[in-house]
Design a protein around this motif. Structure first.
Motif, PDB file in Angstrom:
ATOM      1  N   UNK A 171      10.474   3.460   1.280  1.00 52.15           N
ATOM      2  CA  UNK A 171       9.760   4.651   1.757  1.00 52.15           C
ATOM      3  C   UNK A 171       8.339   4.741   1.201  1.00 52.15           C
ATOM      4  N   UNK A 172       8.151   4.380  -0.061  1.00 51.56           N
ATOM      5  CA  UNK A 172       6.802   4.452  -0.636  1.00 51.56           C
ATOM      6  C   UNK A 172       5.870   3.454   0.049  1.00 51.56           C
ATOM      7  N   UNK A 173       6.403   2.287   0.424  1.00 53.69           N
ATOM      8  CA  UNK A 173       5.604   1.304   1.153  1.00 53.69           C
ATOM      9  C   UNK A 173       5.163   1.880   2.494  1.00 53.69           C
ATOM     10  N   UNK A 174       6.039   2.636   3.134  1.00 54.01           N
ATOM     11  CA  UNK A 174       5.746   3.158   4.474  1.00 54.01           C
ATOM     12  C   UNK A 174       4.628   4.194   4.476  1.00 54.01           C
ATOM     13  N   UNK A 175       4.220   4.679   3.299  1.00 52.43           N
ATOM     14  CA  UNK A 175       3.071   5.597   3.255  1.00 52.43           C
ATOM     15  C   UNK A 175       1.814   4.921   3.803  1.00 52.43           C
ATOM     16  N   UNK A 176       1.776   3.583   3.716  1.00 54.35           N
ATOM     17  CA  UNK A 176       0.596   2.857   4.167  1.00 54.35           C
ATOM     18  C   UNK A 176       0.431   2.863   5.679  1.00 54.35           C
TER      19      UNK A 176
END
Lengths: 650, 185
Positions: free
Chosen positions: A79-84
């Motif tokens: 999920x943190x990667x998907x912030x990009x």
């Protein structure tokens, strides 16, 4: 008219001086005039291609995160990667939960998003969403993450309402040798983590890798008197790839176990009528996936097992899936695909006095068929017609048609448009779950199931434009308007005999949303890349019956209207890189979350060809902020946190 | 201003990055090219007739004027005379220049001007290794990430120019010995 003129003049005043500035700055500052002719001929000039992102020929709002983007982000979870990703909204709920959505309708289960790992759907029919806390793939082995914003029902089927996220891992042939990763944090989020992976060859055409990873994390959120919660996960797995006589065969398996604790508010009958409690959950599961591909034919099957033991209820789930696809060229200009799929999901629920499912065990088969024709109407015009038909036990037959058009206006410009339909069947919980919040002789409050629920539907209209004026610069613009029908509403009724106030899901909500997404990627120079994205969304909702008085407000005011992101990737020297992400998110009135900004950064030192040290800091600015409430309405607040990591390839 | 209007302004702003990026990307390459053109005035001898000008005239087609580094040579003094940079789209204009720059982007017009100056003491220069490079006296090319110059020495000599030995050592000569010998006679 005046506003339009103001906008036009503002744009010119902003745009024109940049070009002039660039010209005059460069013209008046030529340091090479003082160099000798011999020295001039020794100065390196870059001629390598500086591709920002290849101009995509897909008639959809597609964004691809590469393994390099993932590494540079410093993120330790998907999920943190998907912030990009532009147009994707990611908000942290607590130490192990996120709300992830595209184009609105955020919830803790990412409903409306179809998420897959190597073609295996990680969607849970329990809550019609994704359990992000068990999607802990080894990020170093992720080759790319393809995100399609918007309806993708015609190809991907049910639940691809607002988007599709496809996580693709690297072939074992590309991960040969050993990789050891270890790190520790400040105990606010990361405590400690490690991973070991080893890839090897078995004979000439077979490669494989095995891995083991684990982590321990905290939840540093600051809630008055709340204890710090924790989250642990350990998993092992392998992948093998065969390539033989034009056929590709892949076998992939993972087994995991984990533990997490959740702080939540419990309603109690006596003063103070609520208290903070810590729930413990035990998680375990795994999957075995096999796929075979030869020329235009591909076959995939997988078995997935999940166990979630909560204090509220325990869920055991098995899923078996089989899919076959065939692609061929029919006539000169028709790229034709068709496919058949079958999925069976079986669950067994251990009920508790608080939460119960009727029936407590259930098996649901899903049958699907799809057909797609990509027609080259002209050298620069492609029309794609698609249709997926599915049958499920909740809503019967459903169809998801789509029409997409792509126009290759010039070598460097693409224009596309689409109209499509998708749907989301009811969840197991909406269909079968009873949840008692308060149970007193004089008053009861709880959720009751509704076995007459229909699937939610979306009709989506999209327009997109891509422009790559030069190799190093790309711009993308997408606009959409979505019409939702039969969305889930919360209908209440009161039985005076039993003093029971019940809440039941209904289909008395419809909505219209529209939005714009912009994305720029610019390779400023060899050592520096800048990316920026902006998304704006607005939703209008209304009830179509029932007595729900709150869902309209929640639907309209849940997702922030604006979201900005600025990402910088810089190489400070031959072995030091600095990567920074800055996000600004507008407020969410329905969630009672104020607007916030967040700056994450990662600095890495490549000590040698095989060893890298990095330090990542989340929320560098240190401004404590909340992002999303949990299911009891509590809001966790996060401040600055960091971790250090060492990576060794051998 | 509504949200959509703000978004529109932002989008237009993002588009404004294009000219900035266009300028910055080729910064080093353009600046070195301009510096080498500047050095030509030191290492090339013009026929006496051409030296009567009060300025060193560098002429180019309008598309090259967007290359900021050439514009930046305006007013720079070399051999006691300032450089003047201008555009030329007519034969008469080109025939009065000291250096004529052409590029493959404007191949058709460039060829017209090159033909117009064929009998004039104008040093012709192609800034890239495109089709016009074979028609000019000097052209730029890239070798292993370094900017280089090549010369049709026979053309240079026939027009009455001479290039210093120091510069010739750094250039690639694309003529045959016979062609050069014929030009010198």
């Amino acid at each position: 008219m005046q506003k339009a003129l103001l906008i036009y003049i503002s744009a010119i005043l902003i745009w024109f001086p940049q070009a002039v500035f660039a010209s005059t700055y460069i013209a008046s500052n030529n340091p090479y005039l003082n160099m000798s002719i011999e020295d001039l001929m020794q100065v390196p000039v870059s001629v390598a291609s500086k591709k920002a992102q290849a101009l995509s020929d897909t008639a959809a709002a597609v964004f691809v995160l590469t393994s390099e983007d993932i590494r540079k982000s410093g993120a330790t979870s998907l999920p943190e990667v998907l912030r990009l990703v532009p147009g994707v909204e990611v908000a942290r709920i607590d130490g192990h939960s996120w709300a992830v959505s595209a184009r609105g309708f955020m919830s803790g289960f990412s409903g409306g998003l179809l998420v897959m790992v190597d073609g295996r759907s990680v969607f849970t029919p329990m809550f019609a969403g994704v359990y992000w806390d068990v999607q802990n793939v080894m990020l170093e082995d992720v080759d790319k993450i393809e995100v399609v914003r918007g309806s993708g029902g015609a190809v991907w089927g049910a639940n691809a309402v607002n988007g599709v996220i496809n996580i693709i891992t690297k072939s074992s042939a590309d991960t040969q040798g050993g990789l050891l990763v270890a790190g520790a944090g400040d105990n606010k989020v990361e405590k400690g983590f490690s991973a070991l992976r080893y890839g090897f060859k078995i004979g000439e055409n077979v490669s494989a890798r095995v891995f083991a990873k684990g982590f321990s994390r905290n939840d540093e959120n600051v809630r008055a008197t709340a204890p710090t919660t924790d989250w642990q996960d350990q998993r092992v797995g392998f992948r093998a790839d065969w390539e033989l006589n034009g056929s590709n065969f892949m076998l992939d398996s993972v087994a995991y176990q984990g533990h997490e604790s959740t702080v939540s508010t419990l309603i109690i009958p006596a003063a103070p009528f609520s208290e903070l409690v810590t729930y413990q959950s035990e998680l375990s599961g795994g999957h075995l996936l096999a796929s075979w591909q030869r020329e235009g034919l591909s076959v995939q099957t997988y078995f997935d097992r999940t166990t979630r033991k909560r204090q509220t209820f325990t869920e055991y789930r098995h899923t078996t899936d089989f899919e076959i696809k065939y692609r061929t060229q029919l006539l000169a200009s028709h790229d034709f695909q068709l496919g058949l799929g079958y999925r069976k999901t079986s669950d067994k629920i251990i009920n508790t006095p608080t939460v119960s499912f009727a029936p407590s065990s259930r098996t649901d088969p899903f049958y699907s068929a799809f057909i797609q024709d990509e027609v080259s109407l002209a050298a620069s015009l492609v029309l794609t017609l698609g249709l997926k038909v599915e049958h499920n036990n909740y809503s019967g037959y459903e169809s998801a048609p789509s029409i997409r058009m792509l126009w290759k206006a010039t070598d460097r410009q693409r224009l596309w448009a689409s109209v499509s339909r998708a749907y989301q069947p009811p969840s197991r919980a909406d269909y079968s779950m009873s949840h008692l919040f308060v149970s007193e002789p004089t008053f009861k409050l709880g959720i009751v199931p509704n076995q007459n629920l229909k699937s939610s539907k979306i009709t989506s209209y999209e327009l997109g434009y891509r422009f790559q004026p030069k190799e190093s610069l790309s711009l993308e613009l997408a606009a959409y308007q979505n019409e939702y029908h039969d969305l889930t509403s919360n209908e209440t009724s009161f039985d005076p005999v039993s003093s029971f106030l019940s809440i039941q899901s209904g289909n008395f909500l419809s909505a219209k949303s529209k939005g714009v997404e912009m994305n720029v990627s610019w390779q400023v120079m060899d050592a520096w890349r800048l990316k920026a994205n902006y998304s704006w969304a607005k939703t209008k909702a209304k009830t179509t019956g029932g007595n729900d008085t709150k869902s309209v407000f929640v639907t309209e005011k849940n997702v922030p209207n604006h979201r900005w992101a600025l990402i910088s990737e810089a190489r400070l020297s031959s072995n030091v890189t600095l990567d920074t992400q800055y996000y600004v998110v507008a407020k969410s009135t329905a969630r009672k979350i104020d607007a916030y900004e967040r700056l994450d950064t990662r600095i890495a030192w490549q000590q040698s060809k095989k060893i890298e040290f990095s330090l990542a800091v989340q929320n560098v600015l240190g401004k404590k902020h909340a992002e999303f409430p949990d299911f009891s309405g509590d809001i966790a607040v996060y401040g600055r946190s960091y971790y250090a990591k060492a990576t060794w390839e051998f | 201003m509504t949200s959509f209007e703000k978004a529109l302004v932002l989008f237009l702003l993002m588009l404004g990055i294009v000219p900035l990026a266009d300028a910055l990307e080729n910064e080093t390459h353009e600046q070195i090219q301009a510096a080498m053109v500047f050095h030509l005035f030191n290492f090339v001898q013009w026929p006496e007739k051409q030296t009567a000008h009060e300025t060193h005239r560098i002429c180019m087609l309008p598309n090259l004027l967007a290359q900021a580094s050439f514009v930046g040579l305006e007013g720079v003094v070399v051999k006691s005379k300032p450089i003047h940079v201008q555009t030329c789209e007519t034969a008469a204009c080109a025939q009065d220049c000291d250096i004529l720059l052409v590029s493959q982007e404007e191949e058709r017009m460039g060829k017209i001007l090159l033909d117009a100056v064929a009998q004039n003491p104008v040093l012709t220069l192609s800034i890239d290794a495109g089709p016009l490079a074979a028609e000019t006296m000097i052209s730029f090319y890239n070798e292993n990430g370094r900017l280089r110059m090549s010369t049709h020495l026979s053309k240079v000599l026939k027009r009455g120019f001479s290039i210093s030995a120091r510069m010739l050592r750094l250039m690639r000569i694309v003529d045959t010995e016979a062609a050069i010998h014929g030009a010198q006679l």
